[in-house]
Design a protein around this motif. Structure first.
Motif, mmCIF file in Angstrom:
data_model
loop_
_atom_site.group_PDB
_atom_site.id
_atom_site.type_symbol
_atom_site.label_atom_id
_atom_site.label_comp_id
_atom_site.label_asym_id
_atom_site.label_seq_id
_atom_site.Cartn_x
_atom_site.Cartn_y
_atom_site.Cartn_z
ATOM 1 N N VAL A 8 -30.212 -30.520 6.519
ATOM 2 C CA VAL A 8 -29.137 -29.721 7.110
ATOM 3 C C VAL A 8 -28.823 -28.561 6.165
ATOM 4 N N LEU A 9 -28.784 -27.356 6.724
ATOM 5 C CA LEU A 9 -28.350 -26.174 6.000
ATOM 6 C C LEU A 9 -26.894 -25.947 6.361
ATOM 7 N N VAL A 10 -26.026 -25.937 5.366
ATOM 8 C CA VAL A 10 -24.583 -25.770 5.575
ATOM 9 C C VAL A 10 -24.184 -24.418 4.989
ATOM 10 N N PHE A 11 -23.548 -23.584 5.795
ATOM 11 C CA PHE A 11 -23.159 -22.246 5.354
ATOM 12 C C PHE A 11 -21.723 -21.957 5.760
ATOM 13 N N ASP A 12 -21.193 -20.824 5.313
ATOM 14 C CA ASP A 12 -19.819 -20.431 5.637
ATOM 15 C C ASP A 12 -19.799 -19.684 6.971
ATOM 16 N N GLY A 13 -19.368 -20.360 8.006
ATOM 17 C CA GLY A 13 -19.327 -19.786 9.343
ATOM 18 C C GLY A 13 -18.234 -18.751 9.543
ATOM 19 N N ASP A 14 -17.297 -18.660 8.620
ATOM 20 C CA ASP A 14 -16.249 -17.639 8.712
ATOM 21 C C ASP A 14 -16.670 -16.327 8.060
ATOM 22 N N CYS A 15 -17.790 -16.330 7.381
ATOM 23 C CA CYS A 15 -18.265 -15.142 6.666
ATOM 24 C C CYS A 15 -19.274 -14.402 7.530
ATOM 25 N N GLY A 16 -18.988 -13.156 7.838
ATOM 26 C CA GLY A 16 -19.894 -12.342 8.637
ATOM 27 C C GLY A 16 -21.239 -12.155 7.968
ATOM 28 N N PHE A 17 -21.246 -11.921 6.665
ATOM 29 C CA PHE A 17 -22.494 -11.737 5.934
ATOM 30 C C PHE A 17 -23.328 -13.023 5.997
ATOM 31 N N THR A 36 -25.666 -25.583 10.301
ATOM 32 C CA THR A 36 -24.286 -25.739 10.746
ATOM 33 C C THR A 36 -23.323 -25.065 9.780
ATOM 34 N N PRO A 37 -22.288 -24.421 10.320
ATOM 35 C CA PRO A 37 -21.240 -23.911 9.425
ATOM 36 C C PRO A 37 -20.466 -25.084 8.838
ATOM 37 N N TRP A 38 -20.026 -24.928 7.605
ATOM 38 C CA TRP A 38 -19.312 -26.044 6.971
ATOM 39 C C TRP A 38 -18.028 -26.371 7.718
ATOM 40 N N GLN A 39 -17.460 -25.368 8.401
ATOM 41 C CA GLN A 39 -16.208 -25.592 9.116
ATOM 42 C C GLN A 39 -16.373 -26.571 10.285
ATOM 43 N N ARG A 40 -17.597 -26.747 10.774
ATOM 44 C CA ARG A 40 -17.850 -27.676 11.888
ATOM 45 C C ARG A 40 -18.632 -28.910 11.462
ATOM 46 N N ALA A 53 -18.758 -26.598 -0.387
ATOM 47 C CA ALA A 53 -19.269 -25.889 0.790
ATOM 48 C C ALA A 53 -18.711 -24.472 0.878
ATOM 49 N N GLN A 54 -17.492 -24.263 0.402
ATOM 50 C CA GLN A 54 -16.899 -22.929 0.400
ATOM 51 C C GLN A 54 -17.519 -22.047 -0.672
ATOM 52 N N HIS A 55 -18.072 -22.661 -1.708
ATOM 53 C CA HIS A 55 -18.583 -21.945 -2.875
ATOM 54 C C HIS A 55 -20.027 -21.471 -2.736
ATOM 55 N N GLU A 56 -20.858 -22.248 -1.995
ATOM 56 C CA GLU A 56 -22.278 -21.931 -1.920
ATOM 57 C C GLU A 56 -22.920 -22.539 -0.680
ATOM 58 N N VAL A 57 -24.047 -21.958 -0.279
ATOM 59 C CA VAL A 57 -24.833 -22.528 0.802
ATOM 60 C C VAL A 57 -25.398 -23.855 0.301
ATOM 61 N N LEU A 58 -25.531 -24.818 1.195
ATOM 62 C CA LEU A 58 -26.005 -26.144 0.802
ATOM 63 C C LEU A 58 -27.193 -26.578 1.650
ATOM 64 N N TRP A 59 -28.100 -27.272 1.028
ATOM 65 C CA TRP A 59 -29.249 -27.893 1.696
ATOM 66 C C TRP A 59 -29.118 -29.383 1.440
ATOM 67 N N CYS A 120 -14.262 -14.344 3.057
ATOM 68 C CA CYS A 120 -15.285 -14.272 2.004
ATOM 69 C C CYS A 120 -14.709 -13.836 0.657
ATOM 70 N N THR A 121 -13.487 -13.351 0.646
ATOM 71 C CA THR A 121 -12.906 -12.802 -0.566
ATOM 72 C C THR A 121 -12.707 -13.899 -1.610
ATOM 73 N N PRO A 122 -13.257 -13.676 -2.814
ATOM 74 C CA PRO A 122 -13.047 -14.682 -3.859
ATOM 75 C C PRO A 122 -11.578 -14.720 -4.291
ATOM 76 N N PRO A 123 -11.136 -15.840 -4.852
ATOM 77 C CA PRO A 123 -9.743 -15.907 -5.315
ATOM 78 C C PRO A 123 -9.441 -14.757 -6.274
ATOM 79 N N GLY A 124 -8.346 -14.051 -6.025
ATOM 80 C CA GLY A 124 -7.951 -12.943 -6.863
ATOM 81 C C GLY A 124 -8.737 -11.670 -6.592
ATOM 82 N N GLY A 125 -9.677 -11.733 -5.630
ATOM 83 C CA GLY A 125 -10.501 -10.571 -5.317
ATOM 84 C C GLY A 125 -9.853 -9.673 -4.292
#
Length: 130
Positions: A8-17, A36-40, A53-59, A120-125
């Motif tokens: 399973v490839l898990v990615f950030d589904g809220d991030c357009g990029f 699958t997006p991590w949100q689902r 899952a919020q920090h990086e793509v996962l396999w 996608c904005t990092p904390p404090g970014g």
């Protein structure tokens, strides 16, 4: 932990990029996995935290081994076969592995500038410009 038949490839589904990148990968690379997006995703069943899952793509392999970031990309390429698997194999070896880690982190930390969304904005970014 439940064994799956496919990785399973898990990615950030809220991030357009991230979403755009995954769509291109699905069309051109054609990895042998579920996407699958991590949100689902059922993160507990996959054995990963929301923070990771919020920090990086996962396999996540069928037996539950988790690879993150550049190594997740390497595993994705390995699964696709052909020339893609050669590229994936190279990314698992030093010094390419080290370079891939640096490039992955640079892109991940700046995805909000590469077509990402406010999510996608990092904390404090800075949030992306409209």
């Amino acid at each position: 932990m439940r064994t799956r038949n496919r990785p399973v490839l898990v990615f950030d589904g809220d991030c357009g990029f991230c979403t755009s990148a995954v769509r291109v990968i699905e069309r051109r690379v054609r990895p042998r996995c579920d996407v699958t997006p991590w949100q689902r995703a059922d993160l507990a069943a996959l054995g990963v935290s929301a923070e990771r899952a919020q920090h990086e793509v996962l396999w996540v392999t069928p037996v539950g081994r988790v690879y993150g970031g550049a190594q997740a990309v390497a595993r994705l390429l390995l699964s696709a076969g052909g020339a893609w698997s050669v590229a994936g194999a190279v990314l698992t070896l030093p010094p390419a592995r080290w370079a891939a880690l640096g490039v992955y982190r640079l892109v991940a930390d700046n995805r909000h500038r590469l077509g990402g969304t406010a999510a996608c904005t990092p904390p404090g970014g800075q949030p992306p410009r409209a």
